[in-house]
Design a protein around this motif. Structure first.
Motif, short mmCIF file in Angstrom:
data_model
loop_
_atom_site.label_atom_id
_atom_site.label_comp_id
_atom_site.label_asym_id
_atom_site.label_seq_id
_atom_site.Cartn_x
_atom_site.Cartn_y
_atom_site.Cartn_z
N LEU A 89 -12.60 24.62 -19.15
CA LEU A 89 -13.33 25.77 -18.62
C LEU A 89 -13.41 25.71 -17.11
CD1 LEU A 89 -15.00 28.30 -19.31
CD2 LEU A 89 -17.01 26.82 -19.44
N VAL A 90 -13.65 24.53 -16.56
CA VAL A 90 -13.71 24.35 -15.10
C VAL A 90 -12.35 24.63 -14.48
CG1 VAL A 90 -14.03 22.66 -13.26
CG2 VAL A 90 -15.63 22.73 -15.18
N HIS A 91 -11.29 24.13 -15.11
CA HIS A 91 -9.93 24.33 -14.56
C HIS A 91 -9.54 25.79 -14.51
CE1 HIS A 91 -8.76 20.22 -13.99
NE2 HIS A 91 -8.95 19.89 -15.25
N ASN A 92 -10.03 26.59 -15.45
CA ASN A 92 -9.56 27.97 -15.60
C ASN A 92 -10.51 28.98 -14.98
OD1 ASN A 92 -7.25 27.21 -17.03
ND2 ASN A 92 -8.42 27.07 -18.94
N ALA A 93 -11.26 28.61 -13.94
CA ALA A 93 -12.16 29.56 -13.27
C ALA A 93 -11.36 30.70 -12.67
CB ALA A 93 -12.95 28.84 -12.19
N PRO A 94 -11.90 31.93 -12.69
CA PRO A 94 -11.15 33.09 -12.21
C PRO A 94 -11.03 33.13 -10.69
CG PRO A 94 -13.36 33.72 -12.80
CD PRO A 94 -13.21 32.30 -13.22
N LEU A 95 -9.93 33.70 -10.19
CA LEU A 95 -9.68 33.85 -8.76
C LEU A 95 -9.44 35.31 -8.44
CD1 LEU A 95 -7.25 30.87 -8.18
CD2 LEU A 95 -9.73 30.87 -8.06
N LYS A 96 -9.63 35.67 -7.17
CA LYS A 96 -9.43 37.03 -6.73
C LYS A 96 -8.55 37.06 -5.48
CE LYS A 96 -12.11 38.96 -9.82
NZ LYS A 96 -11.65 39.91 -10.81
N SER A 97 -7.87 38.19 -5.28
CA SER A 97 -7.01 38.38 -4.11
C SER A 97 -7.84 38.79 -2.91
CB SER A 97 -5.96 39.45 -4.40
OG SER A 97 -5.26 39.77 -3.22
N LEU A 98 -7.32 38.45 -1.70
CA LEU A 98 -8.04 38.78 -0.49
C LEU A 98 -7.39 39.87 0.35
CD1 LEU A 98 -9.28 35.33 0.80
CD2 LEU A 98 -10.65 37.28 0.15
N ASN A 99 -6.15 40.20 0.08
CA ASN A 99 -5.55 41.28 0.86
C ASN A 99 -6.33 42.57 0.60
OD1 ASN A 99 -3.68 39.50 1.74
ND2 ASN A 99 -1.90 40.68 1.15
N ALA A 100 -6.61 43.30 1.66
CA ALA A 100 -7.47 44.48 1.55
C ALA A 100 -6.73 45.71 2.01
CB ALA A 100 -8.74 44.26 2.36
N ARG A 101 -6.56 46.66 1.11
CA ARG A 101 -5.96 47.94 1.47
C ARG A 101 -7.03 48.80 2.13
NH1 ARG A 101 -1.28 51.31 -1.25
NH2 ARG A 101 -1.49 53.27 -0.11
N VAL A 102 -6.67 49.40 3.27
CA VAL A 102 -7.62 50.21 4.02
C VAL A 102 -7.47 51.68 3.66
CG1 VAL A 102 -8.42 50.86 6.31
CG2 VAL A 102 -7.58 48.54 5.91
N ASP A 103 -6.26 52.20 3.77
CA ASP A 103 -5.98 53.60 3.50
C ASP A 103 -4.48 53.73 3.25
OD1 ASP A 103 -4.82 53.44 6.05
OD2 ASP A 103 -6.58 54.28 7.03
#
Length: 472
Positions: A200-214
Motif C-alpha cells: 500500500l505504501v509503495h503504490n501511493a498515487p502521484l499527480k502531474s505538475l505541468n499546468a495548462r494555462v489556456d
C-alpha cells in the motif's frame, strides 16, 4: 474521503522528481516545504493509510498440516477483512540529501474471517475467527526519481512493517482444532499483513505538475536540479517556464540565479522569478496573442472622445478630408516580448509595440491611416486567487513616435498623445486586467488548495508564503 481523490504526504513529494542529468540551468521557480508543511503532510498520509488499510485485500491462506493421530488436516482461512484499526503514534522526518522518513508505532488492527478444515478425507468443519494485532510498527523512506519520459516519480525506497503480537479467538467447530490454528495462523497472518501494508505504501498515487494555462500556453514545473534536503526544509528548483502548446521553444534569454531566505511561518513558500514572467511574455508574443483591436463600442459611453475620423481630423485635417464621418479602429500589439522586472515592493513591465489606426470604409474594409511606435511602462499588483496568481496593471506612462503615415506628415503627433493615453487607459489596460484576473496556475498537486497566502515582491522574484489544504 476516497483513495482516488485523497492526497497523501507523498503527494507533496511528487515535486521531487529528478531532472535529466544533462540539463543544467537556473530555475524559474523555487519551492520550500517547511516542517509545518511536512507535519500537515504526515496527517494527510496517516489518514490515507487508515482509509486504505480498511479496504486492503488480505489473500486467503490455505495449506495442510500433519496432526497425529489424525493425519493430514487441510485448512483454509478466507474472507479476512480489517474491522478496526488505529495508528496513534507517527512521525515524519527529513533525511538530508535523500528524502523523507515515515515512522508509525504502537498501532493495532482487528480482523475477522472464516476458517474451514477437512480431515480423514471427508470430515469437514468450519467457523469464524477474530484476530487482534498489537504493537504494529511501520517504517518507510521515500526517494525521488523520474521515469523514461522524464516525468516525476516518488518511490518508497525502503519499507518494513512489523507485527508485535497476535491474539486469535476461534468460534464454531471442534475445540481440539483451535490449538492447530494457533500454531500456524500467527506467522501466516504476520507475513500477509506486513506484505500488504508495504504494498500500500509503495503504490501511493502521484499527480502531474505541468499546468495548462489556456489555448496558447502551458507552464512546465519539472525539476532542473535535485532537491536540496536539510534537517529543516526541502527546497525544490523547478523550471517554471511558459511554453507554447505543442511547441516547446526556449526564449532567447535564460533564468538568472536567485535564492529564497529560509522561512518557517507557513507550510509552503513559492518563489517566482522574473524569468517565469518574461517567458510568458515571449510565448504570448510569439503566438500573436498580445494584440487588441479597439473599436468605438469599447470606449465607455460617458467618454466625450469617440473613435471617429472627425475626432482625429481635428489634429490631422487630411484624415477627415479623405475619410469624412467614418468610424475608426485601432490595433495595439507588441513588437517584442514585454520585459518584467521585480524590485522590492514593485513590479514594472516595459512593453514596446505599435498602434495602427484604420478608417472603417462603408464596405467595412479597413484603410490604414498611420502607425505609431509605442514604449509603455506599467506597474503591477498581484495576489493569490484560489490556486492561481492573478493581478492587475496600471499605466505609468507611454512614449510615442511616428512609424508610418498614410495621410501625410503628422506634425501634430504630440498633440494627439493625450488621445491615445485615454484609449490605452480606458480600453487596453482594462482588457489586459480582465485576462490577468483569470490567473496563472501555481505549482500544485491534485486537490491542493492554497490558504492564508501572502505575497511579497522581492529583488528579481515574487515570494508567496502559504498554507495548504487537501480536499476530496
Amino acid at each position: 474521503m476516497s483513495s482516488g481523490n485523497t492526497m497523501s504526504l507523498w503527494c507533496l513529494l511528487v515535486l521531487l522528481a529528478l531532472p535529466d542529468p544533462t540539463v543544467s540551468t537556473n530555475p524559474g521557480v523555487k519551492v520550500q516545504i517547511t516542517q509545518q508543511g511536512l507535519d500537515y503532510g504526515r496527517q494527510i498520509g496517516i489518514a490515507y493509510l487508515q482509509e486504505n488499510l480498511m479496504s486492503v485485500n488480505i489473500p486467503d491462506i490455505s495449506g495442510s498440516k500433519d496432526v497425529s493421530p489424525i493425519g493430514d488436516v487441510e485448512y483454509r482461512l478466507s474472507g479476512m477483512r480489517i474491522t478496526d484499526l488505529d495508528l496513534p503514534q507517527s512521525s515524519l522526518g527529513l533525511v538530508p540529501g535523500t528524502g523523507i522518513s515515515l515512522s508509525i508505532g504502537d498501532a493495532f488492527i482487528n480482523l475477522h474471517g472464516d476458517w474451514h478444515v477437512t480431515y480423514l478425507g471427508f470430515i469437514q468443519d468450519s467457523g469464524c475467527f477474530d484476530v487482534a494485532v498489537s504493537g504494529l510498527t511501520i517504517k518507510a523512506t521515500f526517494g525521488v526519481g523520474s521515469d523514461e519520459m522524464g516525468r516525476p516519480t516518488v518511490s518508497s525506497d525502503d519499507c518494513t512493517a512489523s507485527v508485535g503480537g497476535i491474539s486469535v479467538k476461534f468460534y464454531g467447530g471442534a475445540s481440539w482444532l483451535y490449538n492447530l490454528f494457533t500454531s500456524f495462523i500467527d506467522q501466516a497472518l504476520r507475513n500477509s499483513l506486513e506484505t500488504e501494508i508495504c504494498s500500500l505504501v509503495h503504490n501511493a498515487p502521484l499527480k502531474s505538475l505541468n499546468a495548462r494555462v489556456d489555448k496558447y500556453a502551458e507552464i512546465e514545473y519539472s525539476m532542473v536540479t535535485p532537491p536540496s534536503i536539510s534537517n529543516f526544509l526541502i527546497e525544490l528548483s523547478l523550471k517554471g517556464e511558459f511554453y507554447n502548446i505543442g511547441q516547446h521553444q526556449d526564449p532567447p534569454f535564460s533564468a538568472p540565479p536567485f535564492s529564497l531566505p529560509p522561512q518557517n511561518s507557513s507550510m509552503l513558500y513559492i518563489g517566482l522569478s522574473s524569468f517565469t514572467a518574461n517567458s510568458a511574455g515571449f510565448v504570448y508574443n510569439r503566438a500573436g496573442a498580445l494584440s487588441l483591436y479597439i473599436t468605438d463600442d469599447m470606449v465607455p459611453s460617458s467618454s466625450p472622445i469617440r473613435l471617429t475620423t472627425e475626432t482625429f481630423g481635428a489634429f490631422v485635417p487630411e484624415i477627415s478630408k479623405r475619410f469624412p464621418d467614418m468610424m475608426m479602429k485601432l490595433l495595439v500589439k507588441t513588437s517584442t516580448q514585454p520585459n518584467v522586472t521585480f524590485e522590492p515592493n514593485n513590479m514594472t513591465l516595459q512593453a514596446m509595440g505599435t498602434l495602427t489606426a484604420y478608417a472603417i470604409l462603408p464596405n467595412t474594409t479597413l484603410e490604414p491611416l498611420f502607425i505609431l511606435n509605442m514604449d509603455a511602462s506599467v506597474s503591477g499588483n498581484f495576489y493569490i486567487s484560489g490556486q492561481k496568481l492573478a493581478g492587475s496593471l496600471q499605466l505609468n506612462g507611454i512614449d510615442m513616435g511616428l512609424g508610418t503615415s498614410y495621410v501625410g506628415e503628422l506634425q501634430t503627433l504630440l498633440q494627439m498623445k493625450p488621445l491615445f493615453n485615454i484609449f490605452i487607459k480606458l480600453v487596453v489596460i482594462p482588457k489586459v486586467n480582465e485576462y490577468l484576473q483569470q490567473g496563472f496556475p501555481l505549482p500544485a498537486i491534485g486537490r491542493m488548495n492554497l490558504i492564508n497566502s501572502k505575497l511579497q515582491v522581492q529583488k528579481d522574484y515574487m515570494l508567496i508564503g502559504t498554507d495548504v489544504h487537501f480536499t476530496q
